[in-house]
Design an enzyme around this catalytic site. Structure first.
Site, short mmCIF file in Angstrom:
data_model
loop_
_atom_site.label_atom_id
_atom_site.label_comp_id
_atom_site.label_asym_id
_atom_site.label_seq_id
_atom_site.Cartn_x
_atom_site.Cartn_y
_atom_site.Cartn_z
N GLY A 1 -7.45 75.34 41.00
CA GLY A 1 -9.04 75.24 42.46
C GLY A 1 -10.51 76.26 41.29
N TYR B 1 -9.19 62.39 22.45
CA TYR B 1 -10.69 62.63 22.50
C TYR B 1 -11.45 63.23 22.55
CZ TYR B 1 -14.70 61.90 26.44
OH TYR B 1 -15.75 61.49 26.80
N GLN C 1 -13.46 75.61 31.81
CA GLN C 1 -14.64 76.80 32.26
C GLN C 1 -15.59 75.53 31.58
OE1 GLN C 1 -15.80 80.56 31.82
NE2 GLN C 1 -15.83 80.61 29.35
#
Ligand code: NAD
Ligand code: UDP
Ligand code: UDP
Length: 335
Positions: free
Chosen positions: A223, A161, A292
């Site tokens: 998370g 991708y 990030q």
């Protein structure tokens, strides 16, 4: 009011001669919103899709429109049609889906770009590439401006991708330099909203479907990784503004919401807004998952007068309503 929302409000076209638009990947999540907006603006829309992740039912509401046409076609094969503008969105966007047939994913980005650029060269059409924040890979700077060249693994599971989209950008700029094509390259950051496929595997749809069906929300890793979530209507407004911008605005240009959240914060928001009794379950972080992501949108603000308007909580409420309706209609097969 931005230039484009003015157009949206009045229903006028900034370029009245550009009436025939090709949208590749037009039956996917963003493609459906884009086709709908373009029909509302008065364009003739040719929606092309091979239905790998998109569905005919997504555009069912447009099938009766005289200015709308749906074509089953794979962008990796040549296409001979007469159009004035091309939005090239064809490519699965969810990591689990683009990794399912990675060779096809690279072919879609690279051969698809060559074919759409060849089509633009022959017809003189403007051509816009739906690129991605993934061209920045796992960024070492934050927020990410367009000048940043990225930190991308060329041989990992996300590379089909990331590198496919990077090569497509290269092709766009080479056709621009070599053949003087009118190009527009949008680097899209995580976008969500009604119309996402419930089993698409992306984080917003996963969390909402899990919460509404009483399953635990699956956080990959701890998370603490971040993403910046843009509501679909804001994004589509930005894409159309970019297409309608002066010819010297080629991009690449970041389109996304600059407000950054951790994935844990997103899970907490979905738990609260759905009022579910679901809990959080931690699962392993997939390979090469970026730590990030936060766009620097100064360029989009200055050159397109564009910035997102919908706050995450408001967008989540609308998306929850959409999935709630799908679930109540039995449209979601739970795994
Ligand atoms: P999606 O998977 O819902 O839509 C992609 C569409 O392309 C589907 O309808 C699919 O069937 C079609 N398609 C795939 N391969 C094709 C091929 N070879 N020929 C013809 N059609 C093909 O994804 P989306 O979220 O709507 O993303 C649309 C575009 O925007 C993609 O190019 C994606 O890379 C880009 N993008 C999306 C996001 C996001 O957060 N939604 C972020 C960055 C970039
Ligand atoms: N192409 C297409 N539609 C067109 C014109 C071209 O799909 O209307 C495709 C065709 O497959 C071609 C590719 O675009 O190979 C690139 O076209 P270009 O003119 O740049 O190169 P060439 O024809 O020399 O390969
Ligand atoms: N993610 C998660 N749980 C899920 C799906 C995704 O924690 O059920 C994480 C994923 O690992 C990534 C982030 O959420 O860190 C965004 O994932 P998504 O697939 O939506 O898009 P990406 O930005 O990675 O392309």
């Amino acid at each position: 009011m931005t230039r484009n929302s003015l157009n949206m409000a009045t229903g006028t076209l900034s370029n009245p001669t550009a009436r025939r638009v090709l949208v590749t990947g037009g039956a996917g999540f963003l493609g459906t919103h884009l086709c709908t907006a373009l029909i509302e603006l008065g364009y003739e829309v040719l929606c092309l899709d091979n239905f790998f992740t998109g569905r005919r039912s997504n555009v069912a509401h447009l099938l009766g429109e005289p200015k709308f046409e749906l074509l089953r076609h794979d962008v990796t094969f040549p296409l001979y049609v007469e159009v004035d503008e091309i939005y090239n969105l064809a490519c699965p966007a969810s990591p689990i889906l683009y990794q399912r047939d990675p060779v096809q994913t690279t072919k879609t980005s690279v051969h698809g770009a060559i074919n759409m650029l060849g089509l633009a060269k022959r017809t003189g059409a403007r051509v816009l590439q739906a690129s991605t924040s993934e061209v920045y890979g796992n960024p070492t700077i934050t927020p990410q401006p367009e000048e940043y060249w990225g930190n991308v693994n060329p041989i990992g599971i996300r590379s089909c991708y990331d590198e496919g989209k990077r090569c497509a950008e290269t092709l766009f700029f080479d056709y621009w330099r070599q053949h003087r094509l009118e190009i527009k390259v949008a680097r899209i950051f995580n976008t969500y909203g009604p119309g996402m496929h419930p089993q698409d595997g992306r984080v917003v749809s996963n969390f909402i479907v899990q919460a509404l069906s009483g399953q635990d929300l699956t956080i990959y890793g701890d998370g603490s990784q971040t993403r910046s979530f843009c509501y679909c209507d804001d994004l589509i407004r930005g894409m159309i503004a970019l297409m309608q911008s002066p010819a010297d605005v080629t991009g690449p240009i970041n389109l996304g919401n600059p407000v950054e959240f951790t994935i844990h914060e997103l899970a907490e928001a979905v738990l609260e807004l759905t009022g579910t009794g679901s809990k959080i379950a931690f699962e392993p972080l997939p390979e090469d998952d970026p730590k990030q992501r936060k766009p620097d949108i100064s360029l989009a603000k200055s050159s397109l007068s564009w910035e997102p308007e919908v706050k995450l909580r408001d967008g989540l409420v609308r998306t929850i309503e959409y999935f709630d309706k799908l679930l109540s209609e039995g449209e979601v097969e739970l795994t």
